[in-house]
Design a protein around this motif. Structure first.
Motif, PDB file in Angstrom:
ATOM      1  N   LEU A   1     -20.867  40.661 -25.061  1.00  0.00           N
ATOM      2  CA  LEU A   1     -19.840  39.617 -25.021  1.00  0.00           C
ATOM      3  C   LEU A   1     -19.854  38.777 -26.296  1.00  0.00           C
ATOM      4  CD1 LEU A   1     -17.670  38.429 -23.136  1.00  0.00           C
ATOM      5  CD2 LEU A   1     -19.415  36.859 -22.280  1.00  0.00           C
ATOM      6  N   SER A   2     -21.044  38.510 -26.820  1.00  0.00           N
ATOM      7  CA  SER A   2     -21.150  37.679 -28.029  1.00  0.00           C
ATOM      8  C   SER A   2     -20.433  38.307 -29.223  1.00  0.00           C
ATOM      9  CB  SER A   2     -22.627  37.439 -28.376  1.00  0.00           C
ATOM     10  OG  SER A   2     -23.244  38.622 -28.883  1.00  0.00           O
TER      11      SER A   2
ATOM     12  N   GLU B   1      -8.045  36.440 -19.584  1.00  0.00           N
ATOM     13  CA  GLU B   1      -9.322  37.113 -19.844  1.00  0.00           C
ATOM     14  C   GLU B   1      -9.285  37.824 -21.184  1.00  0.00           C
ATOM     15  OE1 GLU B   1     -11.561  39.321 -16.645  1.00  0.00           O
ATOM     16  OE2 GLU B   1     -11.105  41.017 -17.981  1.00  0.00           O
ATOM     17  N   ILE B   2     -10.293  37.548 -22.025  1.00  0.00           N
ATOM     18  CA  ILE B   2     -10.339  38.186 -23.342  1.00  0.00           C
ATOM     19  C   ILE B   2     -11.422  39.254 -23.445  1.00  0.00           C
ATOM     20  CG2 ILE B   2      -9.320  36.232 -24.569  1.00  0.00           C
ATOM     21  CD1 ILE B   2     -12.129  35.344 -25.344  1.00  0.00           C
ATOM     22  N   ALA B   3     -12.368  39.232 -22.509  1.00  0.00           N
ATOM     23  CA  ALA B   3     -13.414  40.264 -22.516  1.00  0.00           C
ATOM     24  C   ALA B   3     -14.164  40.214 -21.194  1.00  0.00           C
ATOM     25  CB  ALA B   3     -14.382  40.052 -23.674  1.00  0.00           C
ATOM     26  N   SER B   4     -14.703  41.367 -20.790  1.00  0.00           N
ATOM     27  CA  SER B   4     -15.446  41.447 -19.535  1.00  0.00           C
ATOM     28  C   SER B   4     -16.441  42.592 -19.614  1.00  0.00           C
ATOM     29  CB  SER B   4     -14.470  41.669 -18.373  1.00  0.00           C
ATOM     30  OG  SER B   4     -15.156  41.748 -17.156  1.00  0.00           O
ATOM     31  N   PHE B   5     -17.678  42.349 -19.153  1.00  0.00           N
ATOM     32  CA  PHE B   5     -18.716  43.370 -19.192  1.00  0.00           C
ATOM     33  C   PHE B   5     -19.497  43.378 -17.873  1.00  0.00           C
ATOM     34  CE2 PHE B   5     -17.861  42.361 -23.582  1.00  0.00           C
ATOM     35  CZ  PHE B   5     -17.798  43.613 -24.183  1.00  0.00           C
TER      36      PHE B   5
ATOM     37  N   ALA C   1     -15.031  36.401 -20.093  1.00  0.00           N
ATOM     38  CA  ALA C   1     -14.685  35.265 -20.934  1.00  0.00           C
ATOM     39  C   ALA C   1     -13.191  35.003 -20.799  1.00  0.00           C
ATOM     40  CB  ALA C   1     -15.046  35.551 -22.383  1.00  0.00           C
ATOM     41  N   VAL C   2     -12.846  33.744 -20.620  1.00  0.00           N
ATOM     42  CA  VAL C   2     -11.450  33.362 -20.396  1.00  0.00           C
ATOM     43  C   VAL C   2     -11.042  32.278 -21.384  1.00  0.00           C
ATOM     44  CG1 VAL C   2      -9.836  32.318 -18.741  1.00  0.00           C
ATOM     45  CG2 VAL C   2     -11.544  33.982 -17.946  1.00  0.00           C
TER      46      VAL C   2
ATOM     47  N   LEU D   1     -16.804  30.921 -19.298  1.00  0.00           N
ATOM     48  CA  LEU D   1     -17.385  32.168 -18.823  1.00  0.00           C
ATOM     49  C   LEU D   1     -17.479  32.137 -17.301  1.00  0.00           C
ATOM     50  CD1 LEU D   1     -20.340  32.532 -21.377  1.00  0.00           C
ATOM     51  CD2 LEU D   1     -18.003  33.388 -21.583  1.00  0.00           C
ATOM     52  N   TYR D   2     -17.205  33.275 -16.688  1.00  0.00           N
ATOM     53  CA  TYR D   2     -17.259  33.372 -15.231  1.00  0.00           C
ATOM     54  C   TYR D   2     -18.069  34.603 -14.847  1.00  0.00           C
ATOM     55  CZ  TYR D   2     -13.567  29.885 -15.288  1.00  0.00           C
ATOM     56  OH  TYR D   2     -12.846  28.740 -15.504  1.00  0.00           O
TER      57      TYR D   2
END
Length: 406
Positions: free
Chosen positions: A247-248, A224-228, A218-219, A261-262
């Motif tokens: 992520l939610s 980037e604020i989070a990545s899984f 999530a960007v 989202l990427y």
């Protein structure tokens, strides 16, 4: 001996009731449903992911909100102590991938039955199909409760009413209402561990596609604020699956209109290595159109959406495919864009974020700081965690500490 009323017969309520009764108190559980553990029955797709076999110090990395508040109770009643407690009660357990702990029978109902046996053997009384409407306080001390048909005078009340997720199980936010009426601060509830509604204009054809070993990030404002990393699923509304659920729980604090989202479809390969892989495929399929030359690199349903995102016509032949186009293809494969719209609602989220502000609660006892004799446990508190058994462990631990502290 004190008279104790526990509101709610879920995981934290049953644990609190047992712990209080074990200490010699007169305990009654009041439950609006016709039976105990209604939400337990649906957890883990009916198998009940009870906890995670992880050491307490490692547990907190999986807590999204207010991990520090939980330090004491998780150490007091750790995953290992919970497992020992349940097995001593006759519930055989097994540990699966990622440390997830389930009943050996794969039946969530066996978890509830074990907890009910503990409670009944300790003398806990149950009142089903009864709804608590109000908690009464007199000069800063808990005095009683009012249900739809009676008033009960009591020394202590444990609010274990859950959050707002899966309201069909009885989690309708009652605990938040009790807290606000008593002047306590409640952090606005938000869906957590849920799917994400997305703009489907360029991904509608992907419905039903499951991806493994991808990374979703999530960007916001190019940061980037989070990545899984792991598995995800395209659905009729957008995206879901383990990585998306996690992520939610981060995104519920943000305005999703500001988020992009990427998906890194090939996280094991850097851009240079991926480019070389594509060139090898091109040598193999040099006479074909590009849409038919990517069949070994991508699932078939994903090829056209990727090409469209890269702005590459699907009928270009590999033999005339430019280096510039190849660079655009690599960039999209490493960052396939999805536009989120909103989170799924409380009827589908696994847990609720937000709740009674933990600053109102003594973390050593779960007792309200302002009202003597009033305790809050489990999902009604502003604590939540990722998937993997962590949320149920929080329910059990906070319930145990509350009951033991009375």
């Amino acid at each position: 001996m004190k008279k104790v009323v526990v509101i709610g017969a879920g995981a934290s309520g049953l644990m609190a009731a047992y712990a209080a009764a074990k200490n010699g108190h007169d305990v009654t559980v009041i439950e609006k449903n016709e039976k105990a553990g209604k939400k337990i029955y649906i957890t883990g797709k009916g198998r009940c992911n009870i906890t995670n076999d992880i050491l307490p110090d490692e547990f907190f990395a999986n807590v999204v909100n207010n991990a520090k508040f939980l330090y004491g109770c998780i150490h007091t009643f750790s995953p290992q102590k919970l497992m020992e407690f349940l097995e001593k009660g006759g519930l055989s357990l097994k540990t699966e991938r990622g440390g997830r702990v389930f009943p050996l029978s794969d039946k969530a109902s066996d978890v509830t039955a074990c907890l009910m046996d503990y409670c009944k053997n300790a003398g806990v009384k149950f009142c089903f199909n009864e709804n608590v409407e109000k908690i009464e306080v007199n000069q800063g001390t808990l005095s009683g409760i009012i249900t739809q048909n009676r008033k009960i005078l009591t020394d202590c009340v444990v609010v274990a009413t859950g959050g707002k997720s899966y309201p069909g199980t009885g989690s309708t936010g009652d605990g938040y209402r009790f807290a606000e009426l008593l002047g306590l601060k409640v952090i606005p509830p938000r869906p957590a561990l849920c799917g994400i509604n997305c703009d489907m204009s360029h991904i509608s054809s992907l419905q039903g596609l499951a991806l493994k070993n991808v990374r979703i990030s999530a960007v916001k404002d190019n940061k980037e604020i989070a990545s899984f990393f792991g598995e995800m699923l395209f659905t009729h509304f957008g995206i879901s699956g383990p990585t998306v659920l996690s992520l939610s729980s981060i995104l519920n604090k943000f305005d999703l209109r500001q988020i992009r989202l990427y998906i890194d479809l090939k996280p094991a390969l850097d851009k240079e290595t991926l480019d070389k892989r594509i060139l090898r495929d091109f040598q193999k399929f040099h006479e074909k159109e590009i849409q038919n030359a990517l069949v070994e690199l991508l699932p078939k349903s994903l090829i056209l959406p990727v090409l469209n995102s890269a702005g590459i016509p699907a009928n270009i032949r590999v033999s005339s495919f430019s280096r510039a186009n190849r660079e655009k293809l690599v960039n999209v494969l490493k960052a396939f864009k999805i536009i989120p719209v909103s989170l799924r609602d409380f009827s589908e989220c696994i847990v609720t974020a937000g709740g009674v502000d933990v600053k109102e609660i003594n973390p050593k006892t779960m007792e309200c700081k302002k009202i003597s004799g009033l305790y809050f446990t489990g999902e009604v508190l502003d604590v939540d965690a990722f998937t993997g058994g962590y949320n149920l462990q929080i329910a059990f631990s906070t319930g145990y500490v509350a009951g033991s502290s009375i």
